[in-house]
Design an enzyme around this catalytic site. Structure first.
Site, PDB file in Angstrom:
ATOM      1  N   CYS A 188       0.535  -0.962  -0.088  1.00  0.00           N
ATOM      2  CA  CYS A 188      -0.350   0.237  -0.033  1.00  0.00           C
ATOM      3  C   CYS A 188       0.688   1.173  -0.159  1.00  0.00           C
ATOM      4  CB  CYS A 188      -0.771   0.031   1.364  1.00  0.00           C
ATOM      5  SG  CYS A 188      -0.173  -0.133   2.970  1.00  0.00           S
ATOM      6  N   HIS A 193       9.193 -11.495   4.920  1.00  0.00           N
ATOM      7  CA  HIS A 193       8.770 -11.038   3.630  1.00  0.00           C
ATOM      8  C   HIS A 193       7.534  -9.854   4.672  1.00  0.00           C
ATOM      9  CE1 HIS A 193      10.006 -13.883   0.669  1.00  0.00           C
ATOM     10  NE2 HIS A 193      10.632 -12.967   0.671  1.00  0.00           N
ATOM     11  N   CYS A 252     -24.740 -18.203   9.484  1.00  0.00           N
ATOM     12  CA  CYS A 252     -24.914 -18.941  11.169  1.00  0.00           C
ATOM     13  C   CYS A 252     -23.693 -19.834  10.383  1.00  0.00           C
ATOM     14  CB  CYS A 252     -26.354 -19.603  10.822  1.00  0.00           C
ATOM     15  SG  CYS A 252     -25.755 -21.422  11.936  1.00  0.00           S
ATOM     16  N   CYS A 311     -31.489 -24.935  15.410  1.00  0.00           N
ATOM     17  CA  CYS A 311     -30.328 -24.548  14.936  1.00  0.00           C
ATOM     18  C   CYS A 311     -30.924 -24.136  16.620  1.00  0.00           C
ATOM     19  CB  CYS A 311     -29.889 -24.200  14.215  1.00  0.00           C
ATOM     20  SG  CYS A 311     -28.280 -23.385  14.149  1.00  0.00           S
ATOM     21  N   HIS A 337     -39.521 -29.209   6.363  1.00  0.00           N
ATOM     22  CA  HIS A 337     -40.665 -29.508   5.801  1.00  0.00           C
ATOM     23  C   HIS A 337     -41.765 -30.465   6.009  1.00  0.00           C
ATOM     24  CE1 HIS A 337     -38.884 -33.007   4.537  1.00  0.00           C
ATOM     25  NE2 HIS A 337     -37.133 -32.337   3.430  1.00  0.00           N
ATOM     26  N   CYS A 366     -70.719 -21.631 -28.026  1.00  0.00           N
ATOM     27  CA  CYS A 366     -70.370 -21.696 -29.079  1.00  0.00           C
ATOM     28  C   CYS A 366     -69.070 -21.962 -29.962  1.00  0.00           C
ATOM     29  CB  CYS A 366     -71.193 -21.227 -30.706  1.00  0.00           C
ATOM     30  SG  CYS A 366     -70.798 -19.485 -31.026  1.00  0.00           S
TER      31      CYS A 366
END
Lengths: 494, 187
Positions: free
Chosen positions: A123, A137, A213, A229, A244, A290
């Site tokens: 930077c 380094h 989560c 959970c 489900h 018709c």
């Protein structure tokens, strides 16, 4: 770690009416599982690695890589190890591990103002406190942090992050990463990635599907499916989808979803039941009458013959005899059979979708509305927060009932009719009716003006919610016992 | 940037996210003296993720797509290191031009030619370099003759009604065999 063996409704908002004694009576499979946080998965994994490492006595991260290669089968790893006469190098080679000294314990924070002028070479911020590993380094902490975050969050890399320097392949140690990264989400993701192969190779573990989560469910037997959970998410261990029930089979859910996604059913319906207006191409369903058709599209109003799709004018108005196409009876019979199947599917799909959509809407708008209402009665009518919770509790019941209804329609679609399904449908009808009443009560725009009205509202809501919850459990019990007794027969072979 | 190394970068507009690079074809290669323009896109996470670089100038090289200009180079993918700079990228690309990696190809057709018929590859690459990158012409008499024949072949296909570009691509992929190229264009 959160042990949750016997009382898995402890996460619920402790409904007054959905009392624990009632839920424990429900004939559901005895659910045995643990909810484990990501960092605990790591420590569990490390314990496991250390047990294996008693033989090797090398660095933990190296053993982890070996175990990843051997799909967490320590027997095979140890077998190979003895086969290769304690030749670690060969093992590493086979596992594709480049044996590069990882600066694990030896990672030191070195403030290297002396090494150069203290400028981070990434930077170019001057006089920064630069840190690095054994490879010497040095870069500033902020750059390391962004680097790790990018690797973890964007690139999904955690196991083999290397030093930032060109051509330096020193692997970054776990300690360095964990001491540098900021933000809980990054840490959670890092843990998830590190433990990823450990979890996916172990049938008894699965991540909670709620985004963000970091928890993991560990089941003690593969029969366990319904997981609650600690984040509140209820999901199915079998397929990793949101819970489900009362539909038990993940396979049927998958099939249903495929059918719904395909939309081919809708298209088929259009093909069977409609023709396009020959002028404006709008889909037209002929409901009776018709064959002299007048397009309902006001911009079109084209008059045509249903049979030949030609302009009506030459057919005349007094008579009808279009000899261009004669529908044979067999074709009509086939069409009406398909049409019936279509109508049946749409009957169930509409109801499934309506409850799904209602639940989604209720989780958004209604939650806000209930919060406003609850705040209002606390402010105006001198009611404590706890006393105002009855609104939220009723809303929780509503959500549960909606979910149950939603999936019950999938089950209903696939079930072969029998006396038991009539009972099932009665239960479903009763739950549906009361759920709508509960929803209406919650959605009532009138705010209670005085204590009397508040009491009345509270009583009404509590009664309705308690009744709904009861009906929900009845429906569930009924379906569960049907599964146990093998009563339910499916229309399709799965 | 250092003009001496034969690499150069400039801004396209005033944002630093889109740059135009230029590298000179290295000596002792078919690309010698050519001028290659590169499109460089800097991602927001730069330098922690590599820049996206493609060849704008068309080139015949095993590791660069002759159609899209996409580059197959490790440092632009997993071997990128945050300490690298655009200068290192351009210099690496220049060295890629002098040492191709046919075993890790981007353009499978070129790579096959490189391995099966290296002379043909070198001449095709030269032809593309002359046409698209204004590279210097060949010195070797045989090469000069071969390249003249390439031009003749292209002319021949263009007379049949194909565009110059299509003819060049088809002939290059078929080792300059006119019949095979025509068949390829018709299929």
């Amino acid at each position: 770690m959160f042990s949750d063996c016997d009382d898995d409704y402890s996460f619920d908002d402790d409904l007054e009416y959905g009392s624990n004694s009632e839920t424990s009576e429900t004939p559901q499979i005895e659910r045995k599982y643990n909810i484990v946080a990501a960092c605990d998965v790591i420590s569990e994994m490390n314990k496991y690695i250390d047990r294996v490492n008693e033989i090797f006595k090398i660095k933990r991260s190296l053993v982890r890589r070996l175990l990843v290669h051997f799909k967490w089968n320590p027997e095979r790893l140890i077998e190979k190890y003895y086969e290769s006469q304690d030749d670690c190098e060969g093992l590493f080679k086979e596992a594709g591990i480049v044996y590069i000294p990882e600066s694990d314990e030896s990672f030191k924070r070195q403030i290297s103002r002396n090494s150069s002028d203290g400028t981070c070479l990434i930077c170019y911020a001057p006089n920064s406190e630069t840190i690095g590993m054994l490879c010497k380094h040095y870069f500033c902490k902020s750059c390391w942090n962004i680097y790790f975050t990018t690797q973890i969050m964007d690139n999904g890399i955690a196991e083999n992050i290397q030093c930032m320097e060109t051509d330096c392949s020193t692997f970054v140690s776990e300690n360095f990463v964990l001491s540098t990264i900021s933000g809980e989400d990054v840490q959670t993701r890092y843990h998830q990635l590190i433990a990823g192969s450990y979890i996916s190779s172990n049938l008894m573990y699965k991540w909670c599907p709620r985004p963000g989560c970091g928890n993991c469910a560990e089941v003690l037997s593969l029969d366990v499916k319904h997981i609650v959970c600690s984040c509140g998410m209820e999901w199915c261990f079998g397929c990793g989808e949101p819970d489900h029930l009362p539909l038990e089979s993940c396979q049927i859910l998958k099939k249903w979803k495929q059918k719904a996604i395909d939309e081919s059913e809708t298209n088929k319906w259009l093909v069977i039941n409609t023709k396009e207006c020959p002028k404006c191409s709008a889909a037209i369903e002929k409901l009776g009458g018709c064959n002299h058709m007048i397009c309902n599209n006001l911009n079109c109003s084209f008059e045509f013959c249903w049979i030949c799709l030609g302009e009506w004018a030459p057919h005349g108005s007094e008579w009808f005899s279009c000899n261009k196409y004669v529908e044979d009876e067999e074709h009509v019979a086939m069409l009406s059979k398909e049409r019936k199947a279509m109508e049946r599917y749409h009957h169930y799909y509409d109801r499934y979708w309506t409850h799904k959509r209602s639940r989604e809407l209720e989780q958004g708008d209604l939650v806000m509305f209930v919060q406003t209402k609850s705040q209002y009665i606390q402010d105006r009518l001198n009611v404590t927060w706890i006393e105002a919770q009855f609104l939220k509790e009723a809303l929780n019941v509503l959500t549960k009932c909606r979910t149950m209804l939603q999936y019950s329609y999938i089950l209903a679609y696939y079930l072969v009719r029998s006396p038991q399904t009539v009972i099932f449908e009665e239960n479903q009808k009763d739950l549906e009716h009361n759920t709508e009443l509960l929803s209406g009560l919650l959605d009532n725009q009138n705010f209670p003006r005085d204590e009397k009205e508040l009491l009345e509202l509270k009583m009404k809501l509590n009664d309705r919610a308690a009744y709904c919850e009861k009906r929900r459990i009845v429906l569930m019990k009924d379906v569960q016992s049907g599964y146990e007794k093998g009563i339910w027969k499916y229309r399709t072979v799965f | 940037m250092a003009e001496t190394a034969g690499v150069h970068v400039e801004l396209v507009d005033n944002s630093f996210l889109k740059l135009r690079g230029e590298i000179k074809g290295p000596p002792d290669t078919p690309f010698d003296g050519g001028k290659y323009i590169l499109d460089i896109t800097i991602p927001e996470t730069y330098p922690f993720n590599p820049p996206k670089v493609t060849f704008r100038t068309k080139i015949w090289h095993p590791n660069i797509s002759s159609v899209t200009g996409a580059i197959c180079l490790d440092i632009l993918k997993d071997q990128w290191a945050a300490a690298m700079t655009l200068r290192t990228v351009l210099l690496s690309l220049q060295s890629l031009l002098s040492s191709a990696e046919p075993d890790d190809p981007q353009d499978a057709v070129v790579a096959k030619q490189y391995k099966d018929d290296f002379t043909c590859y070198k001449r095709t690459a030269k032809h593309w370099a002359v046409v698209y990158a204004q590279a210097s012409a060949c010195q070797n008499k045989e090469d000069v003759e071969a390249l003249a024949l390439f031009d003749k072949n292209i002319q021949q296909l263009m007379q049949m009604g194909f565009s110059e570009q299509d003819s060049r691509v088809a002939l290059s992929s078929k080792n300059w065999n006119v019949e095979a190229a025509v068949e390829c264009l018709f299929s």
